[in-house]
Design a protein around this motif. Sequence first.
Motif, PDB file in Angstrom:
ATOM      1  N   ARG A  85       0.937  -1.218  -0.048  1.00 10.91           N
ATOM      2  CA  ARG A  85      -0.061   0.018  -0.164  1.00 10.91           C
ATOM      3  C   ARG A  85       0.812   1.379  -0.068  1.00 10.91           C
ATOM      4  N   SER A  86       2.210   1.126   0.058  1.00 17.40           N
ATOM      5  CA  SER A  86       2.963   2.398   0.252  1.00 17.40           C
ATOM      6  C   SER A  86       3.162   3.249  -0.873  1.00 17.40           C
ATOM      7  N   GLY A  87       2.826   2.696  -2.029  1.00 19.49           N
ATOM      8  CA  GLY A  87       2.950   3.551  -3.282  1.00 19.49           C
ATOM      9  C   GLY A  87       4.435   3.763  -3.679  1.00 19.49           C
ATOM     10  N   SER A  88       5.593   2.787  -3.277  1.00 19.63           N
ATOM     11  CA  SER A  88       6.709   2.901  -3.759  1.00 19.63           C
ATOM     12  C   SER A  88       6.801   2.249  -4.923  1.00 19.63           C
ATOM     13  N   SER A  89       7.850   2.929  -5.801  1.00 16.56           N
ATOM     14  CA  SER A  89       8.304   1.879  -6.975  1.00 16.56           C
ATOM     15  C   SER A  89       9.071   0.739  -6.557  1.00 16.56           C
ATOM     16  N   ALA A  90       9.486   0.600  -5.403  1.00 19.35           N
ATOM     17  CA  ALA A  90      10.232  -0.639  -5.185  1.00 19.35           C
ATOM     18  C   ALA A  90       9.380  -1.882  -4.949  1.00 19.35           C
ATOM     19  N   ASP A  91      10.026  -2.970  -5.265  1.00 16.76           N
ATOM     20  CA  ASP A  91       9.123  -4.207  -5.259  1.00 16.76           C
ATOM     21  C   ASP A  91       8.854  -4.230  -3.857  1.00 16.76           C
ATOM     22  N   PRO A  92       7.527  -4.581  -3.582  1.00 19.29           N
ATOM     23  CA  PRO A  92       6.876  -4.924  -2.229  1.00 19.29           C
ATOM     24  C   PRO A  92       7.583  -5.930  -1.515  1.00 19.29           C
ATOM     25  N   GLU A  93       8.138  -7.252  -2.219  1.00 14.65           N
ATOM     26  CA  GLU A  93       8.933  -8.242  -1.542  1.00 14.65           C
ATOM     27  C   GLU A  93      10.333  -7.763  -0.930  1.00 14.65           C
ATOM     28  N   LEU A  94      10.909  -6.851  -1.919  1.00 14.92           N
ATOM     29  CA  LEU A  94      12.180  -6.252  -1.349  1.00 14.92           C
ATOM     30  C   LEU A  94      11.825  -5.612  -0.223  1.00 14.92           C
ATOM     31  N   LEU A  95      10.893  -4.589  -0.129  1.00  9.54           N
ATOM     32  CA  LEU A  95      10.552  -3.821   1.101  1.00  9.54           C
ATOM     33  C   LEU A  95      10.290  -4.912   2.432  1.00  9.54           C
ATOM     34  N   LEU A  96       9.592  -5.824   1.940  1.00 11.80           N
ATOM     35  CA  LEU A  96       9.134  -6.935   3.211  1.00 11.80           C
ATOM     36  C   LEU A  96      10.577  -7.570   3.428  1.00 11.80           C
ATOM     37  N   GLU A  97      11.601  -7.764   2.800  1.00 10.21           N
ATOM     38  CA  GLU A  97      12.743  -8.233   3.061  1.00 10.21           C
ATOM     39  C   GLU A  97      13.836  -7.444   3.942  1.00 10.21           C
ATOM     40  N   LEU A  98      13.723  -5.942   3.608  1.00 13.01           N
ATOM     41  CA  LEU A  98      14.107  -4.979   4.303  1.00 13.01           C
ATOM     42  C   LEU A  98      13.764  -4.877   5.750  1.00 13.01           C
ATOM     43  N   MET A  99      12.347  -5.184   5.866  1.00 13.95           N
ATOM     44  CA  MET A  99      11.779  -5.047   7.325  1.00 13.95           C
ATOM     45  C   MET A  99      11.958  -6.173   8.093  1.00 13.95           C
ATOM     46  N   LEU A 100      11.881  -7.374   7.217  1.00 15.50           N
ATOM     47  CA  LEU A 100      11.757  -8.603   8.042  1.00 15.50           C
ATOM     48  C   LEU A 100      12.732  -9.464   7.478  1.00 15.50           C
ATOM     49  N   PRO A 101      13.957  -9.301   7.530  1.00 11.03           N
ATOM     50  CA  PRO A 101      15.075 -10.347   6.910  1.00 11.03           C
ATOM     51  C   PRO A 101      15.090 -11.662   7.452  1.00 11.03           C
ATOM     52  N   PRO A 102      15.626 -12.490   6.873  1.00 10.85           N
ATOM     53  CA  PRO A 102      15.864 -13.869   7.547  1.00 10.85           C
ATOM     54  C   PRO A 102      17.075 -13.879   8.286  1.00 10.85           C
ATOM     55  N   ALA A 103      17.367 -12.959   8.993  1.00  7.54           N
ATOM     56  CA  ALA A 103      18.952 -12.977   9.718  1.00  7.54           C
ATOM     57  C   ALA A 103      18.466 -11.822  10.691  1.00  7.54           C
ATOM     58  N   VAL A 104      19.766 -12.037  11.595  1.00  5.40           N
ATOM     59  CA  VAL A 104      19.741 -10.876  12.626  1.00  5.40           C
ATOM     60  C   VAL A 104      19.888  -9.417  11.946  1.00  5.40           C
ATOM     61  N   ALA A 105      19.037  -8.465  12.369  1.00  6.92           N
ATOM     62  CA  ALA A 105      18.982  -7.166  11.700  1.00  6.92           C
ATOM     63  C   ALA A 105      18.753  -6.201  12.889  1.00  6.92           C
ATOM     64  N   TYR A 106      19.452  -5.505  13.289  1.00 10.77           N
ATOM     65  CA  TYR A 106      19.290  -4.629  14.548  1.00 10.77           C
ATOM     66  C   TYR A 106      18.396  -3.222  14.232  1.00 10.77           C
ATOM     67  N   GLY A 107      18.854  -2.788  12.936  1.00 13.43           N
ATOM     68  CA  GLY A 107      18.134  -1.644  12.405  1.00 13.43           C
ATOM     69  C   GLY A 107      16.805  -1.994  11.762  1.00 13.43           C
ATOM     70  N   SER A 108      16.468  -3.232  11.211  1.00 11.43           N
ATOM     71  CA  SER A 108      15.336  -3.582  10.777  1.00 11.43           C
ATOM     72  C   SER A 108      14.266  -3.932  12.086  1.00 11.43           C
TER      73      SER A 108
END
Length: 443
Positions: A85-108
Motif C-alpha cells: 500500500r506504500s505506493g513505492s516503486s520498489a518491489d513490495p517483496e524487497l521492502l518486506l525483506e528489508l523490514m523482516l529479513p531472515p537474519a539478525v538485523a538490529y536496524g530492521s
Amino acid sequence: MQRVCLALPTMRPCPETIVDLAEEAAYAVATFGVEVHLLVLDTTAAEAFASNAEAVAALTPAPGVFVHHLGEEQQRQWLRGAAERSGSSADPELLLELMLPPAVAYGSCVNRLFLGAAALGCTSVHLRNDDFEYQTQHGQKLYPIHHELLSIGRPAGEAVAGVTVSELDPADAAMPVMVVSGSFIGELNVDIGEIRELDPQVYHDLVRLWTPPVWPDEDRDAMVDLSFKGVGAEPFDTDHSVLGVPDIWNVYMCNVALDHRAYEVLPLLPSVDTLGCDYALLHALVHSRTPGVVHNRHIVNYYTPERRVGAGFVNYQLRFVKLLLSMLYLYPVYGGMIDLGRGLLNERDELKVEPILELVRGTFDWDRSGNEHTLDLAEAAYRKLGGKYAELADVVVERRQQLLDEAQEDAERWAVLIEAWAGMVAATRAHGFGLNSPEVAAE
C-alpha cells in the motif's frame, strides 16, 4: 490523551523482561496519565515464542495499558500489506525483506517498532531491549520512562521545567524535544570485553578500526577509550537530567525515547548481521542540533551466553567485523550531517529526508580499498589471539568478498527503504496492523 509506545524487539525467550516492561508501562500511566501501548515484536521459534506468550497472557491487566505481542508470521502479513500500500516503486517483496529479513538485523527490528508505533497511533516510541535490567534504589526500579515523558515531544522551552539543568539556547525554545536518552552501566554494549582481557593491545587495534581514519591519532585513541563503555559502573544516586543539544556519546539506542516527527521521517539501516546499524537516526538528531534531554536512569547491560561459544561466537564477531566495514559508508553520511547542521531541518524544525538521502546515495561508489585494509588488520588481530579467534580469522578470510560486497549493498538498500519510508508510514497509520486485534491485555 497522549498515546505512547513502549517497544521491545526480541529474538529469544525473555518473560522476565516482558513483566518488567508491563510494570514500567503501568508506572507511566499512573504517574503521567498517558495511554501506553506495550508492543512486543517477537521473532523467536515455537518453544521460545510460547514462553513469551505465556508471560504476556499472565500479565495483570492495568488501566491504560494495552499489550500487543506479534509473532513473525503476523509481522510478515502486516508488513507485506504496508509495503503493497506504500505506493513505492520498489518491489513490495524487497521492502518486506528489508523490514523482516531472515537474519539478525538490529536496524530492521527497530524499524518494525517504528511502524508499529505508527500503526497504534502513538506520538512517541520508547525503546528497550531484551538483555537489560533496571537499576534500583531503595527496592524501587528506576524506569527511564519517567524522564522520557517529562520532555518528549514538548517544545523545549516547556521541557525546561522538567529537567535538572538547562543548557538550552533561548532561541531554540520553540523547537520540539525529539530525543530523550539515558545510557547504560555494566558490561560493554559490544561483547568484545574478552578480547580486552586476553590482549589489551589487540583490543585497542580492533576498536581503532571503527574510528574515522581521517582523524588525528590522538583523537582516534581517545575514541577507543570511550567506545562501547557507557557510563562505566557508577550506580544511580539521585535523578539528574540535562536539556540541550546532546552529545552522540550520551545517547543509547536501548534506552531512548523518540518523537514520531523523527522516526516517521528516517528509517534505520536494514543491514543484516551488523552491529551499530541502528544509530543513524540519533546521529541525524544530534548533528541537526535538535534539543534533547540526557538523563541518568541508565539501564544495566548484560550478555546472553550464546554469543561466546561455537557458531554463536563466530556469528556475533562477524557482526562486529561488519560494523567496522559499515563505517566506510556511514562516516561520510555522518560528516555530511555535521556540515549541514540545522540544514537538516525544515521550517517546522523537523527532519528533512532529502538531504540525508542525497548523502546516502553519495556513498554507493565509495573506494573499497579502505575496507580491504580493515579486513587485513582485523584478520591479523584475531590471529594474534589464537584459539577460537584464530579460527574466526579463517572465517573472515573465507567470507572476505561477501563481507565487502554486503557492506556496499547495505548503503544501497538503505536508500531504497528511505525512499519508500513515508509511504509505508502513511499506509500503516491508515490501516494499522491489518490483522485481527493483537491485544492480549487491555484496560
